[in-house]
Motif scaffolding. Structure first.
Motif, PDB file in Angstrom:
ATOM      1  N   UNK A 213       0.812  -1.206   0.000  1.00  0.00           N
ATOM      2  CA  UNK A 213       0.000   0.000   0.000  1.00  0.00           C
ATOM      3  C   UNK A 213       0.843   1.252   0.000  1.00  0.00           C
ATOM      4  N   UNK A 214       0.443   2.219   0.822  1.00  0.00           N
ATOM      5  CA  UNK A 214       1.157   3.488   0.951  1.00  0.00           C
ATOM      6  C   UNK A 214       2.149   3.388   2.099  1.00  0.00           C
ATOM      7  N   UNK A 215       3.356   2.899   1.814  1.00  0.00           N
ATOM      8  CA  UNK A 215       4.430   2.773   2.803  1.00  0.00           C
ATOM      9  C   UNK A 215       4.000   1.946   4.008  1.00  0.00           C
ATOM     10  N   UNK A 216       3.135   0.949   3.777  1.00  0.00           N
ATOM     11  CA  UNK A 216       2.711   0.057   4.852  1.00  0.00           C
ATOM     12  C   UNK A 216       1.262   0.187   5.238  1.00  0.00           C
ATOM     13  N   UNK A 217       0.572   1.265   4.826  1.00  0.00           N
ATOM     14  CA  UNK A 217      -0.871   1.356   5.078  1.00  0.00           C
ATOM     15  C   UNK A 217      -1.594   0.762   3.884  1.00  0.00           C
ATOM     16  N   UNK A 218      -2.311  -0.329   4.120  1.00  0.00           N
ATOM     17  CA  UNK A 218      -3.023  -1.048   3.071  1.00  0.00           C
ATOM     18  C   UNK A 218      -4.515  -0.753   3.192  1.00  0.00           C
ATOM     19  N   UNK A 219      -5.010   0.097   2.293  1.00  0.00           N
ATOM     20  CA  UNK A 219      -6.428   0.466   2.338  1.00  0.00           C
ATOM     21  C   UNK A 219      -7.276  -0.712   1.873  1.00  0.00           C
ATOM     22  N   UNK A 221     -11.032  -0.428   1.728  1.00  0.00           N
ATOM     23  CA  UNK A 221     -12.339  -0.027   1.217  1.00  0.00           C
ATOM     24  C   UNK A 221     -12.278   1.416   0.743  1.00  0.00           C
ATOM     25  N   UNK A 222     -13.269   1.814  -0.078  1.00  0.00           N
ATOM     26  CA  UNK A 222     -13.331   3.196  -0.550  1.00  0.00           C
ATOM     27  C   UNK A 222     -13.555   4.166   0.589  1.00  0.00           C
ATOM     28  N   UNK A 223     -14.085   3.680   1.726  1.00  0.00           N
ATOM     29  CA  UNK A 223     -14.326   4.542   2.880  1.00  0.00           C
ATOM     30  C   UNK A 223     -13.067   4.789   3.699  1.00  0.00           C
ATOM     31  N   UNK A 224     -11.986   4.059   3.400  1.00  0.00           N
ATOM     32  CA  UNK A 224     -10.714   4.344   4.067  1.00  0.00           C
ATOM     33  C   UNK A 224     -10.274   3.356   5.114  1.00  0.00           C
ATOM     34  N   UNK A 225     -11.096   2.315   5.436  1.00  0.00           N
ATOM     35  CA  UNK A 225     -10.633   1.314   6.393  1.00  0.00           C
ATOM     36  C   UNK A 225      -9.396   0.606   5.850  1.00  0.00           C
ATOM     37  N   UNK A 226      -8.563   0.128   6.755  1.00  0.00           N
ATOM     38  CA  UNK A 226      -7.366  -0.550   6.297  1.00  0.00           C
ATOM     39  C   UNK A 226      -6.548  -1.119   7.428  1.00  0.00           C
ATOM     40  N   UNK A 227      -5.319  -1.474   7.111  1.00  0.00           N
ATOM     41  CA  UNK A 227      -4.428  -2.116   8.068  1.00  0.00           C
ATOM     42  C   UNK A 227      -3.011  -1.643   7.816  1.00  0.00           C
ATOM     43  N   UNK A 228      -2.134  -1.918   8.765  1.00  0.00           N
ATOM     44  CA  UNK A 228      -0.699  -1.806   8.558  1.00  0.00           C
ATOM     45  C   UNK A 228      -0.220  -3.186   8.121  1.00  0.00           C
ATOM     46  N   UNK A 229       0.484  -3.251   6.980  1.00  0.00           N
ATOM     47  CA  UNK A 229       0.710  -4.537   6.330  1.00  0.00           C
ATOM     48  C   UNK A 229       2.085  -4.559   5.670  1.00  0.00           C
ATOM     49  N   UNK A 230       2.918  -5.508   6.091  1.00  0.00           N
ATOM     50  CA  UNK A 230       4.178  -5.757   5.403  1.00  0.00           C
ATOM     51  C   UNK A 230       4.424  -7.263   5.335  1.00  0.00           C
ATOM     52  N   UNK A 231       5.360  -7.665   4.483  1.00  0.00           N
ATOM     53  CA  UNK A 231       5.607  -9.088   4.250  1.00  0.00           C
ATOM     54  C   UNK A 231       7.096  -9.376   4.117  1.00  0.00           C
ATOM     55  N   UNK A 232       7.431 -10.630   4.328  1.00  0.00           N
ATOM     56  CA  UNK A 232       8.711 -11.183   3.893  1.00  0.00           C
ATOM     57  C   UNK A 232       8.367 -12.310   2.912  1.00  0.00           C
ATOM     58  N   UNK A 233       8.393 -12.019   1.586  1.00  0.00           N
ATOM     59  CA  UNK A 233       7.964 -13.001   0.596  1.00  0.00           C
ATOM     60  C   UNK A 233       9.093 -13.805  -0.042  1.00  0.00           C
TER      61      UNK A 233
END
Length: 389
Positions: A213-219, A221-233
């Motif tokens: 997402x945006x430097x770790x913020x993964x939106x 929904x269109x309303x703006x809900x989201x999470x902080x999200x990173x991975x080791x793939x």
């Protein structure tokens, strides 16, 4: 403790866990109103919890650990493996943390008591073959009755996540973390066992951590809900499985997701379809479709194209297409087990197909999670998760 004391404590803990699971609203599916979304993850009753939002800076190694100010969190590992004779296997290891109440919401008479913990833990372990699927589930309260670590938890120095003897941990002499490489997660060992299956695998990261997402913020929904999200793939994997008593040497690739939030979904979103793909040539692709709460009431699409050297390009509805191609009845539900996934800007037009269509997780909140094959413009392997069907 004497054996009798342990038995009495076990009986008491069972009562506490039953009450705690009943209170674990975001993971219940029977009584949650439709407006709360899948497993209650769209429930807006998040007052008092921290809010995932753009502009939050990832901080390692601290962010490998817990975020108790947020309502939900997970450490989610999936692995695509192959035996020496070419048989495919899939492995899942997941630890979930759920806050039973926001910080300061309950005034415990003795805040130092282990019973004052507001954290409930749940773990899932699974192993799949091309024809069989095995899963197991465990619960624990975030507490310890002595100076030892609790039944479940996460530590960062060195990294360790566990529930009972299901563990995902770095070596005891692991090097200190480096914010650019995520060294605390570079080398891990994952172990779990259930009825008719077990695994013991070594993980070695061959690339950097990835912020979605945006430097770790993964939106979401269109309303703006989201999470902080990173991975080791970028894990390479080696180790052993046991399937119905048969020991099997395996190797392959794995993907670890880290995510936390207090309201992951919009209230109208009832589930998601999530892909993590290892493509030949070294590139990775994460993509998801959240059903509902997109622009104009449609689905919400997002993802990440990850180059072989770890550079990330965010994907959205204008650059990503996910289209179900064929369905199958699984556990009394009609599920899309064949997909077309397109990223035109990267020349990606692939078919993603379930290796074993019956990889159903018959856990407290049921979902489909399993290994997939990739063919078309690119070849590869990966994992697919489908919820809310």
């Amino acid at each position: 403790m004497t054996r009798r004391q342990w038995i009495l404590f076990g009986a008491l803990l069972a009562v506490v866990l039953v009450a705690s699971v009943a209170a674990w609203r975001p993971w219940t599916t029977q009584d949650s109103p439709a407006s709360s979304g899948y497993a209650g993850l769209g429930d807006p009753a998040a007052a008092g919890f921290a809010e995932a939002r753009p502009g939050i800076t990832l901080d390692f190694p601290a962010d490998h650990g817990t975020h108790p100010d947020y309502r939900i969190e997970w450490w989610y590992l999936t692995a695509n493996l192959e035996s020496d004779d070419g048989r495919p296997f899939g492995v899942q290891w997941t630890l979930f943390r759920q806050a039973l109440a926001p910080p300061g919401a309950v005034d415990f008479p003795n805040a130092d008591s282990p019973w004052a913990s507001r954290q409930l833990w749940m773990a899932h372990a699974a192993l799949s073959t091309s024809r069989q699927h095995f899963e197991a589930e465990r619960f624990a309260r975030g507490m310890s009755l002595d100076d030892t670590r609790g039944q479940a938890g996460v530590e960062t120095a060195p990294f360790a996540a566990w529930l009972d003897d299901w563990t995902l941990a770095a070596p005891a002499d692991a090097a200190s973390d480096d914010a650019s490489t995520g060294a605390a997660l570079d080398q891990l060992r994952v172990r779990a066992a259930g009825e008719n299956f077990a695994y013991d695998l070594a993980l070695d990261a061959q690339g950097p951590l990835v912020a979605h997402g945006a430097a770790g913020f993964s939106q979401k929904s269109a309303d703006g809900q989201g999470s902080i999200y990173y991975s080791q793939p970028f894990y390479r994997v080696s180790g052993t499985l046991e399937v119905k008593g048969e020991p099997i040497t395996v190797s392959g690739r794995a993907w670890l997701d880290r995510e936390w939030s207090s309201q992951l979904l919009g209230p109208g979103q009832q589930g998601w379809d999530w892909f993590s793909l290892h493509l030949d040539g070294g590139a990775k692709l994460m993509a998801f479709r959240l059903r509902g709460a997109g622009e104009g009431g449609g689905d919400y699409l997002s993802g990440s194209w990850i180059s072989a050297d770890g550079r990330v390009t965010p994907l959205g509805a204008d650059t990503l297409r996910l289209t179900p191609q064929a369905t199958r009845e699984v556990a009394g539900r009609r599920l899309p087990t064949v997909w077309r996934l397109e990223v035109p800007g990267r020349g990606v037009d692939v078919t993603v197909r379930a290796v074993n269509p019956d990889q159903w997780m018959d856990t407290s909140f049921a979902y489909w999670e399993g290994m997939v094959s990739v063919s078309g413009s690119h070849a590869g392997v990966g994992y697919l998760e489908m919820t809310g069907y």
